[in-house]
Motif scaffolding. Structure first.
Motif, PDB file in Angstrom:
ATOM      1  N   PRO A  98     -19.929  13.396  27.391  1.00 27.61           N
ATOM      2  CA  PRO A  98     -18.959  12.585  27.480  1.00 27.61           C
ATOM      3  C   PRO A  98     -18.461  12.422  28.870  1.00 27.61           C
ATOM      4  CG  PRO A  98     -18.430  13.881  25.653  1.00 27.61           C
ATOM      5  CD  PRO A  98     -19.506  14.386  26.341  1.00 27.61           C
ATOM      6  N   PRO A  99     -17.780  11.384  29.215  1.00 29.66           N
ATOM      7  CA  PRO A  99     -17.415  11.177  30.729  1.00 29.66           C
ATOM      8  C   PRO A  99     -16.359  12.414  31.339  1.00 29.66           C
ATOM      9  CG  PRO A  99     -16.433   9.468  29.388  1.00 29.66           C
ATOM     10  CD  PRO A  99     -17.326  10.238  28.260  1.00 29.66           C
ATOM     11  N   ASP A 100     -15.832  13.053  30.422  1.00 26.70           N
ATOM     12  CA  ASP A 100     -14.933  13.887  31.225  1.00 26.70           C
ATOM     13  C   ASP A 100     -15.687  15.238  31.878  1.00 26.70           C
ATOM     14  OD1 ASP A 100     -14.495  16.919  29.150  1.00 26.70           O
ATOM     15  OD2 ASP A 100     -15.892  15.298  28.669  1.00 26.70           O
ATOM     16  N   ILE A 101     -15.028  15.296  33.008  1.00 27.61           N
ATOM     17  CA  ILE A 101     -15.630  16.346  33.989  1.00 27.61           C
ATOM     18  C   ILE A 101     -15.922  17.701  33.347  1.00 27.61           C
ATOM     19  CG2 ILE A 101     -13.519  17.254  34.924  1.00 27.61           C
ATOM     20  CD1 ILE A 101     -16.861  16.455  36.865  1.00 27.61           C
ATOM     21  N   GLY A 102     -14.912  18.092  32.481  1.00 28.40           N
ATOM     22  CA  GLY A 102     -15.160  19.498  31.969  1.00 28.40           C
ATOM     23  C   GLY A 102     -16.511  19.605  31.166  1.00 28.40           C
ATOM     24  N   SER A 103     -16.840  18.884  30.264  1.00 28.86           N
ATOM     25  CA  SER A 103     -18.190  18.769  29.415  1.00 28.86           C
ATOM     26  C   SER A 103     -19.248  18.538  30.452  1.00 28.86           C
ATOM     27  CB  SER A 103     -18.054  17.598  28.670  1.00 28.86           C
ATOM     28  OG  SER A 103     -17.175  17.745  27.716  1.00 28.86           O
ATOM     29  N   GLN A 104     -19.356  17.850  31.517  1.00 25.94           N
ATOM     30  CA  GLN A 104     -20.422  17.741  32.333  1.00 25.94           C
ATOM     31  C   GLN A 104     -20.549  18.972  33.297  1.00 25.94           C
ATOM     32  OE1 GLN A 104     -19.763  14.274  34.887  1.00 25.94           O
ATOM     33  NE2 GLN A 104     -19.446  12.895  33.125  1.00 25.94           N
ATOM     34  N   LEU A 105     -19.513  19.640  33.783  1.00 20.50           N
ATOM     35  CA  LEU A 105     -19.486  20.916  34.505  1.00 20.50           C
ATOM     36  C   LEU A 105     -20.229  22.020  33.593  1.00 20.50           C
ATOM     37  CD1 LEU A 105     -16.353  20.965  36.091  1.00 20.50           C
ATOM     38  CD2 LEU A 105     -18.721  20.697  37.227  1.00 20.50           C
ATOM     39  N   LEU A 106     -19.775  22.125  32.031  1.00 21.80           N
ATOM     40  CA  LEU A 106     -20.358  23.011  31.480  1.00 21.80           C
ATOM     41  C   LEU A 106     -21.979  22.905  30.846  1.00 21.80           C
ATOM     42  CD1 LEU A 106     -17.727  22.789  28.378  1.00 21.80           C
ATOM     43  CD2 LEU A 106     -18.352  24.607  29.773  1.00 21.80           C
ATOM     44  N   LEU A 107     -22.373  21.687  31.042  1.00 20.90           N
ATOM     45  CA  LEU A 107     -23.925  21.608  31.190  1.00 20.90           C
ATOM     46  C   LEU A 107     -24.563  21.837  32.572  1.00 20.90           C
ATOM     47  CD1 LEU A 107     -26.394  21.241  29.789  1.00 20.90           C
ATOM     48  CD2 LEU A 107     -25.994  18.847  29.753  1.00 20.90           C
ATOM     49  N   ALA A 108     -23.926  21.178  33.711  1.00 23.93           N
ATOM     50  CA  ALA A 108     -24.597  21.196  34.822  1.00 23.93           C
ATOM     51  C   ALA A 108     -24.553  22.444  35.394  1.00 23.93           C
ATOM     52  CB  ALA A 108     -23.633  20.283  35.875  1.00 23.93           C
ATOM     53  N   ILE A 109     -23.644  23.101  35.631  1.00 22.54           N
ATOM     54  CA  ILE A 109     -23.505  24.401  36.060  1.00 22.54           C
ATOM     55  C   ILE A 109     -24.661  25.477  35.471  1.00 22.54           C
ATOM     56  CG2 ILE A 109     -22.075  26.496  36.571  1.00 22.54           C
ATOM     57  CD1 ILE A 109     -19.694  24.749  36.780  1.00 22.54           C
ATOM     58  N   PRO A 110     -24.773  25.636  34.078  1.00 22.26           N
ATOM     59  CA  PRO A 110     -25.933  26.355  33.403  1.00 22.26           C
ATOM     60  C   PRO A 110     -27.055  26.005  34.083  1.00 22.26           C
ATOM     61  CG  PRO A 110     -24.151  26.050  31.859  1.00 22.26           C
ATOM     62  CD  PRO A 110     -23.808  25.176  33.172  1.00 22.26           C
ATOM     63  N   LEU A 111     -27.317  24.544  34.154  1.00 20.22           N
ATOM     64  CA  LEU A 111     -28.655  23.988  34.393  1.00 20.22           C
ATOM     65  C   LEU A 111     -28.798  24.633  35.885  1.00 20.22           C
ATOM     66  CD1 LEU A 111     -28.732  20.460  33.124  1.00 20.22           C
ATOM     67  CD2 LEU A 111     -30.180  22.479  32.607  1.00 20.22           C
ATOM     68  N   VAL A 112     -28.149  24.600  36.996  1.00 20.53           N
ATOM     69  CA  VAL A 112     -28.495  24.980  38.269  1.00 20.53           C
ATOM     70  C   VAL A 112     -28.514  26.713  38.174  1.00 20.53           C
ATOM     71  CG1 VAL A 112     -27.117  25.368  40.486  1.00 20.53           C
ATOM     72  CG2 VAL A 112     -26.748  23.213  39.373  1.00 20.53           C
ATOM     73  N   ILE A 113     -27.716  27.248  37.494  1.00 19.90           N
ATOM     74  CA  ILE A 113     -28.106  28.741  37.352  1.00 19.90           C
ATOM     75  C   ILE A 113     -29.267  28.969  36.874  1.00 19.90           C
ATOM     76  CG2 ILE A 113     -27.187  31.045  36.294  1.00 19.90           C
ATOM     77  CD1 ILE A 113     -24.583  29.764  36.261  1.00 19.90           C
ATOM     78  N   LEU A 114     -29.925  28.211  35.761  1.00 19.63           N
ATOM     79  CA  LEU A 114     -30.996  28.353  35.208  1.00 19.63           C
ATOM     80  C   LEU A 114     -32.404  27.944  36.253  1.00 19.63           C
ATOM     81  CD1 LEU A 114     -30.444  26.728  31.807  1.00 19.63           C
ATOM     82  CD2 LEU A 114     -31.078  29.321  32.294  1.00 19.63           C
ATOM     83  N   TYR A 115     -32.189  27.260  36.975  1.00 14.94           N
ATOM     84  CA  TYR A 115     -33.072  26.580  38.042  1.00 14.94           C
ATOM     85  C   TYR A 115     -33.277  27.771  38.904  1.00 14.94           C
ATOM     86  CZ  TYR A 115     -35.314  23.721  41.613  1.00 14.94           C
ATOM     87  OH  TYR A 115     -36.298  23.277  42.223  1.00 14.94           O
ATOM     88  N   GLU A 116     -32.117  28.457  39.564  1.00 16.59           N
ATOM     89  CA  GLU A 116     -32.400  29.634  40.167  1.00 16.59           C
ATOM     90  C   GLU A 116     -32.966  30.776  39.621  1.00 16.59           C
ATOM     91  OE1 GLU A 116     -31.466  29.636  43.498  1.00 16.59           O
ATOM     92  OE2 GLU A 116     -30.614  27.621  43.428  1.00 16.59           O
ATOM     93  N   LEU A 117     -32.523  30.943  38.069  1.00 15.09           N
ATOM     94  CA  LEU A 117     -33.278  32.064  37.559  1.00 15.09           C
ATOM     95  C   LEU A 117     -35.008  31.764  37.384  1.00 15.09           C
ATOM     96  CD1 LEU A 117     -30.796  32.808  34.683  1.00 15.09           C
ATOM     97  CD2 LEU A 117     -31.240  34.216  36.517  1.00 15.09           C
ATOM     98  N   ALA A 118     -35.186  30.661  37.420  1.00 17.31           N
ATOM     99  CA  ALA A 118     -36.469  30.216  37.181  1.00 17.31           C
ATOM    100  C   ALA A 118     -37.150  30.547  38.590  1.00 17.31           C
ATOM    101  CB  ALA A 118     -36.836  28.735  36.750  1.00 17.31           C
TER     102      ALA A 118
END
Length: 252
Positions: A213-233
């Motif tokens: 949804p358009p709220d920043i909280g939900s977006q951060l909950l997905l975006a931040i783990p994706l960035v972390i997973l990219y670094e783990l890769a």
């Protein structure tokens, strides 16, 4: 060449083998679907718990067959998750004879990591992201210019909402597997992935904006783990590169 299993079968034999593997996979899916259909209501009751905890105690359906088809969809989604180990195993059994031993060793960890990462992403969605999104979306209820605005979510819409989160987060968490497979296939290099880090961060937030949804909280909950997973890769690729360099002198 001795590393490859002795399975130089004609094309017809490969097609028959493929059919056999597909029949086993479809059979496993059908059995799981039958079991999940029997337990469809308890499964859906589990899926509606975030909605209940958000203070919404009612779901409606406006079409005669809507509730029935929702149970069918719930059973199918649950069956796909239950049958995945069998489907993945059949795929592996079909592909493995044509792989070298070192290729098998390289792919097996990815095969085991896939369901773990998917379930981790789905769990994050269920226990964290969905409640945050529901709290935001249900916050629009109340008095609006003298008119009482009330949320009456339909069962079909709610199921689509939950599945979008579960599959969106689950598939997004497979990012390390995808990147490491691309690197193993020679399509990308670690240097290229490091150079594309800034674009990956932008892409992570773009994916989060689409799947949440358009709220920043939900977006951060997905975006931040994706960035972390990219670094783990990137870290995982660095370790696999070191392992290949150590093996190279031995194979020469």
């Amino acid at each position: 060449m001795n590393d490859i299993d002795e399975s130089k079968a004609p094309l017809l034999d490969h097609l028959l083998e493929l059919r056999r593997r597909l029949l086993i996979a479809v059979g496993a899916l059908a059995v799981c679907f039958g079991v999940c259909l029997y337990f469809a209501r308890p499964i859906f009751a589990f899926l509606v718990q975030p909605l209940l905890r958000a203070g919404q105690g009612k779901l409606i359906y406006t079409q005669i067959f809507e509730a029935f088809f929702v149970e069918i969809k719930v059973a199918f989604f649950a069956a796909m998750m239950l049958a995945f180990p069998v489907i993945a195993n059949q795929l592996w059994q079909f592909v493995a004879p044509g792989l070298y031993k070192n290729e098998k060793r390289a792919l097996l960890p990815f095969l085991f990591a896939t369901p773990i990462l998917f379930l981790t992403g789905a769990a994050l969605a269920y226990y964290v992201a969905i409640p945050v999104a529901l709290h935001f979306l249900l916050g629009f209820q109340g008095n609006l210019g003298g008119v009482q605005q009330e949320a009456l979510p339909a069962v079909g819409n709610y199921l689509s909402f939950v599945m979008q989160f579960l599959f969106g987060f689950g598939l997004s968490f497979l990012l390390p597997v995808v990147l490491m497979l691309l690197e193993r296939a020679g399509i990308v290099t670690r240097a290229q992935l490091v150079g594309a880090r800034r674009y990956a961060i932008v892409g992570a937030f773009a994916i989060a904006a689409v799947l949440t949804p358009p709220d920043i909280g939900s977006q951060l909950l997905l975006a931040i783990p994706l960035v972390i997973l990219y670094e783990l890769a990137l870290i995982g690729i660095w370790f696999t590169e070191r392992g290949r360099k150590k093996e190279t002198p031995e194979t020469v």
